[in-house]
Each structure stands twice: as C-alpha cells, then as structure tokens.
Design a protein around this motif. Sequence first.
Motif, PDB file in Angstrom:
ATOM      1  N   TYR A 300      -0.313 -29.865  20.513  1.00  0.00           N
ATOM      2  CA  TYR A 300       0.869 -29.015  20.386  1.00  0.00           C
ATOM      3  C   TYR A 300       2.112 -29.915  20.345  1.00  0.00           C
ATOM      4  O   TYR A 300       2.369 -30.661  21.274  1.00  0.00           O
ATOM      5  CB  TYR A 300       0.958 -28.042  21.570  1.00  0.00           C
ATOM      6  N   ASN A 301       2.876 -29.837  19.257  1.00  0.00           N
ATOM      7  CA  ASN A 301       4.073 -30.655  19.102  1.00  0.00           C
ATOM      8  C   ASN A 301       5.327 -29.869  19.484  1.00  0.00           C
ATOM      9  O   ASN A 301       5.555 -28.763  18.990  1.00  0.00           O
ATOM     10  CB  ASN A 301       4.207 -31.144  17.657  1.00  0.00           C
ATOM     11  N   CYS A 302       6.128 -30.436  20.363  1.00  0.00           N
ATOM     12  CA  CYS A 302       7.361 -29.780  20.791  1.00  0.00           C
ATOM     13  C   CYS A 302       8.466 -29.974  19.744  1.00  0.00           C
ATOM     14  O   CYS A 302       8.452 -30.927  18.971  1.00  0.00           O
ATOM     15  CB  CYS A 302       7.835 -30.356  22.122  1.00  0.00           C
ATOM     16  N   SER A 303       9.404 -29.048  19.736  1.00  0.00           N
ATOM     17  CA  SER A 303      10.551 -29.138  18.837  1.00  0.00           C
ATOM     18  C   SER A 303      11.715 -28.389  19.468  1.00  0.00           C
ATOM     19  O   SER A 303      11.591 -27.810  20.561  1.00  0.00           O
ATOM     20  CB  SER A 303      10.202 -28.534  17.470  1.00  0.00           C
ATOM     21  N   GLU A 304      12.862 -28.379  18.791  1.00  0.00           N
ATOM     22  CA  GLU A 304      14.032 -27.698  19.335  1.00  0.00           C
ATOM     23  C   GLU A 304      13.836 -26.193  19.402  1.00  0.00           C
ATOM     24  O   GLU A 304      14.521 -25.502  20.159  1.00  0.00           O
ATOM     25  CB  GLU A 304      15.255 -28.027  18.470  1.00  0.00           C
ATOM     26  N   GLY A 305      12.901 -25.671  18.596  1.00  0.00           N
ATOM     27  CA  GLY A 305      12.674 -24.232  18.581  1.00  0.00           C
ATOM     28  C   GLY A 305      11.790 -23.740  19.718  1.00  0.00           C
ATOM     29  O   GLY A 305      11.592 -22.532  19.866  1.00  0.00           O
ATOM     30  N   VAL A 306      11.266 -24.637  20.516  1.00  0.00           N
ATOM     31  CA  VAL A 306      10.393 -24.252  21.618  1.00  0.00           C
ATOM     32  C   VAL A 306      11.239 -23.843  22.817  1.00  0.00           C
ATOM     33  O   VAL A 306      12.031 -24.632  23.331  1.00  0.00           O
ATOM     34  CB  VAL A 306       9.457 -25.412  22.009  1.00  0.00           C
ATOM     35  N   ASP A 307      11.094 -22.592  23.265  1.00  0.00           N
ATOM     36  CA  ASP A 307      11.830 -22.115  24.429  1.00  0.00           C
ATOM     37  C   ASP A 307      10.854 -21.788  25.556  1.00  0.00           C
ATOM     38  O   ASP A 307       9.646 -22.041  25.450  1.00  0.00           O
ATOM     39  CB  ASP A 307      12.689 -20.896  24.077  1.00  0.00           C
ATOM     40  N   CYS A 311       6.561 -21.760  25.966  1.00  0.00           N
ATOM     41  CA  CYS A 311       5.881 -22.535  27.015  1.00  0.00           C
ATOM     42  C   CYS A 311       4.982 -21.627  27.856  1.00  0.00           C
ATOM     43  O   CYS A 311       3.856 -22.008  28.215  1.00  0.00           O
ATOM     44  CB  CYS A 311       6.904 -23.230  27.908  1.00  0.00           C
TER      45      CYS A 311
END
Length: 325
Positions: A300-307, A311
């Motif tokens: 799972y790759n995190c990005s700025e769109g992950v809130d 999570c």
Amino acid sequence: DYLETKRLVCPRFYFLSNEELLDVISNSKNPKAIQPHLSKCFSNVKQLVLTKEPDLGKSSVTAMLSSERESVQLTNPVGTVGNVENWLAAIETAMFDTLRMELNDGINNWSSLDKTSWFEKNLGQIILTTTQIMFCKHVTSSLLNKNHKESLKSLCADLISDLNRQADLAHQSLPVHKYESLVALMTISVHNRDIVTKLIESEVSIPDDFEWDRQLRYEWDNLNKLCDVHQSGGRFEYGYEYLGCSSRLVITPLTDRCYLTLTGALQLNLGGSPAGPAGTGKTETVKDLAKAMGKYCVAYNCSEGVDFKVCIHVKMNNSYSGYVY
C-alpha cells in the motif's frame, strides 16, 4: 453501512474500493462479470473455472487459474448461488483446503516417485513448500546423527546433485508455469545448499544451535495435516494462500537478517518497518517473506490523498482478514 456488512462476511472485499464492490454486488448472479476483480481479492487467482450444472441450472467453481496459467482443481467445488460474499468466502475456504490436501499428497509422494516425475505431478507452490519441509527434516536428522559432520556433507552432496538435475531439466521444453516453478525451486535450492555449507563450516552439532535456529524452518504435522514455519523461537502456521508459480527472491545474508527481525517482531505481536534508500528491496523482502509463509501480501503506497478514513479502512482490512501489509 451496507457495504461494511458485505465486507464482514467476506473480508477480501476490503481490498476493493466502494465502486468496485458495488459492481461485484450488482453482478452477483453473473460470476463471469466478477472475474476482473479477482486479482485484487486473491494473491494469484487470475480466473475461476465455471462448470454449468444442467440439472440444477447453476454454475459451480471447479478450478482456479493463476496468471501463469497453472490450473488448480478445487477439492470441493463451490456453487455460485446466493449472495456473492457467501460463495466467494466459500471459495477462499475451498482454496485453503485444496492447498492443504495437495501439500499432504506432495509429502506422501516424495519418496515414491523420482524427482522429475514428482516435479511434473505437483503444483509450483507445493513443490517449493514440500522441498523446504523435507530439507529441514533432513538437516535436523543429520544434526541428530552421531556422525553429524559426515551426514551433513552427504546431504550437501545430495543438494548439489539435485541442483545439477534441475539445471538439466531447465534445458528441456517446459510449460511456462513449470519453468517459473523450476526457477523458483533452483533459487531456494541454492540457498539450502549455502545453509548446509555454513553449518559444516561452523561445526554445528545440535539442532538447537543458533546458526540453524535462525533459518526459516518448515515442519509438517502429520497428525493434524498442518505446516508450521519456525524461526528463532517463533512459530507461525502456514497460510495456504494460493500463490501460483511466482518467482522467489534471491536470499542474501541481509535478507536473512530482515526475515529474522520481522518474524521476531511478529512473534511479539509487533510490526516491522524496514528502512533504507529507495530501490534496495525493502518491499520485495516483505513480499517474499509473505510468500514463504503462504500469506497474501498487499503493498500500500501512501500519498497526499490518504486521510484518516483511508487509514481506518486499511487497518480494519488487516484486522478482519489477517493478511500481511
């Protein structure tokens, strides 16, 4: 909400977005329309083989196909009737049962067939896992032998002979999935040879020696028909996730130390966080450890769109499904 009730019945739906899950639910009476979503729900199930039953007027799932086109016949076919989450959960159970029975058959046929025939008869995943189980059994037996050093040298010679035979087999015309299985088998066999060579050089004489205890060791419980993976005091049940004929990572001393650290953390109900520069194999190492334990691994790759909501979704997925993240 509604989608959460579906995911609770079949936790693999947590791997799908809400839009994808709605598409699956809306096509619950059309199993063929669900096929494109299988790659997100299972590690290496590309397609389900459907067989029409004229008497009952329904289709049953009788086999699975991997991306390498390896076919696995399910021990118990699963009918595609009722809610999609129910029969997909039943397919998951049938997959586990089938892999467990295939592994038991592979172990039972180990001595009765020559190695080439045994290789051609069994699934790629069964070949790798059975080879590891028998290797660990032979090493432990050698270490318990009074003349353990000569016994280990004899085992090392057998491993080299097996590698030569595998190299000869690689020159033959093989189906794609068998060739991929052979490459993975040779990768593991080379590592097994190196382990025995190291045991001989270190003059290991007992099975409890750390030099052997630190390795990933596979044991088959013939009574309960279960495979356990051990490493340095940690014990983990093999996952029986169908992995197809995927490749395996070349194991280096650093890979061994990563495995040892991660399994030690898991034994203490903790997580692991491999650190290092980009492109050095952190993710691939975790993925390969999951393959070694028969688990489904999700990167799972995190990005700025992950809130925080995303999570929460990921953590619920991990908690309900028990897969590796």
